[in-house]
Scaffold this motif. Sequence first.
Motif, mmCIF file in Angstrom:
data_model
loop_
_atom_site.group_PDB
_atom_site.id
_atom_site.type_symbol
_atom_site.label_atom_id
_atom_site.label_comp_id
_atom_site.label_asym_id
_atom_site.label_seq_id
_atom_site.Cartn_x
_atom_site.Cartn_y
_atom_site.Cartn_z
ATOM 1 N N PRO A 189 0.828 -1.214 0.000
ATOM 2 C CA PRO A 189 0.000 0.000 0.000
ATOM 3 C C PRO A 189 0.862 1.264 0.000
ATOM 4 O O PRO A 189 1.933 1.297 0.610
ATOM 5 N N GLU A 190 0.393 2.273 -0.680
ATOM 6 C CA GLU A 190 1.059 3.571 -0.675
ATOM 7 C C GLU A 190 0.265 4.499 0.234
ATOM 8 O O GLU A 190 -0.691 5.144 -0.196
ATOM 9 N N ILE A 191 0.648 4.529 1.493
ATOM 10 C CA ILE A 191 -0.070 5.357 2.472
ATOM 11 C C ILE A 191 0.375 6.807 2.301
ATOM 12 O O ILE A 191 1.576 7.117 2.337
ATOM 13 N N LYS A 192 -0.578 7.696 2.111
ATOM 14 C CA LYS A 192 -0.275 9.114 1.951
ATOM 15 C C LYS A 192 -0.210 9.759 3.336
ATOM 16 O O LYS A 192 -1.203 10.283 3.847
ATOM 17 N N TRP A 193 0.979 9.690 3.931
ATOM 18 C CA TRP A 193 1.171 10.243 5.269
ATOM 19 C C TRP A 193 1.232 11.773 5.219
ATOM 20 O O TRP A 193 1.852 12.349 4.329
ATOM 21 N N GLU A 194 0.596 12.395 6.182
ATOM 22 C CA GLU A 194 0.731 13.841 6.375
ATOM 23 C C GLU A 194 1.601 14.050 7.613
ATOM 24 O O GLU A 194 1.170 13.780 8.737
ATOM 25 N N ILE A 195 2.822 14.502 7.391
ATOM 26 C CA ILE A 195 3.764 14.699 8.493
ATOM 27 C C ILE A 195 3.571 16.096 9.072
ATOM 28 O O ILE A 195 3.607 17.095 8.349
ATOM 29 N N THR A 196 3.345 16.160 10.373
ATOM 30 C CA THR A 196 3.081 17.432 11.044
ATOM 31 C C THR A 196 4.364 17.979 11.661
ATOM 32 O O THR A 196 5.429 17.372 11.584
ATOM 33 N N THR A 197 4.232 19.130 12.305
ATOM 34 C CA THR A 197 5.366 19.730 13.022
ATOM 35 C C THR A 197 5.321 19.377 14.505
ATOM 36 O O THR A 197 6.207 19.775 15.265
ATOM 37 N N GLU A 198 4.311 18.625 14.917
ATOM 38 C CA GLU A 198 4.160 18.265 16.335
ATOM 39 C C GLU A 198 5.156 17.171 16.721
ATOM 40 O O GLU A 198 5.315 16.184 16.001
ATOM 41 N N THR A 199 5.817 17.355 17.851
ATOM 42 C CA THR A 199 6.797 16.379 18.323
ATOM 43 C C THR A 199 6.582 16.066 19.797
ATOM 44 O O THR A 199 5.958 16.843 20.528
ATOM 45 N N LYS A 200 7.088 14.929 20.230
ATOM 46 C CA LYS A 200 7.137 14.570 21.645
ATOM 47 C C LYS A 200 8.193 13.482 21.816
ATOM 48 O O LYS A 200 8.611 12.830 20.848
ATOM 49 N N THR A 201 8.633 13.283 23.040
ATOM 50 C CA THR A 201 9.665 12.295 23.335
ATOM 51 C C THR A 201 9.020 11.002 23.824
ATOM 52 O O THR A 201 8.222 11.010 24.771
#
Length: 214
Positions: free
Chosen positions: A76-88
């Motif tokens: 599958p070609e998952i169309k990921w939307e990468i955000t600017t939100e981060t956490k550890t």
Amino acid sequence: IKEEYENILFLSNYTALFTWKTIGNTQMQTTSDGGFTRAEHKKNREFNFIDTNQKNIISLNNISSTESHYVKQPLPEIKWEITTETKTISNMLCTKATGVYGGREFTAWFATEFPTQFGPWKLTGLPGVVVQAYDTYKEIVFDLKSIEKNRETVSLDLKNKKYITLEGYYKREIAYPYELLKRIQSTATRGSSISISNVTYNFLEKDFEYLTKK
């Protein structure tokens, strides 16, 4: 009933093997309406093998404790939307991404500290290892416990196997309860009545739940 599994994701440059092993409780439990139920853990000993060169996924999927099928599907070609939100998470800086696979919207937290395109199950295509992933209703949840260097050779014999499609597998899933009912009816005492009043389906790939209406 929530089913709990221990999963191992073996990684290489172009392939990944994701395995399932039962660790949860399968004992009979009483429901609120006085009935009985238990977790089947059908996914125990299943696997998902991803090959990016062949652009496919080969899986061993169980119908029951006695029936399994090898399933082949396109990668599958998952169309990921990468955000600017981060956490550890687990001492790794992770970035949030969202994407849809199998009719479910997933949230994935990935760490570029380990630059691999593979993640748990079939959640592939991000620029880092997936440390945590879950769908909207948290019916499916993956949590990373540890990362280790693999010191063993992982071998998988997929030669001369008979494959079915993912749709074919879910059709077998739908047919199985009724086939089981017929076997039970054939051994029932005369005068007794056994029937199925309701079957509730909650497939991992919800896309195929339309088959239940047929």
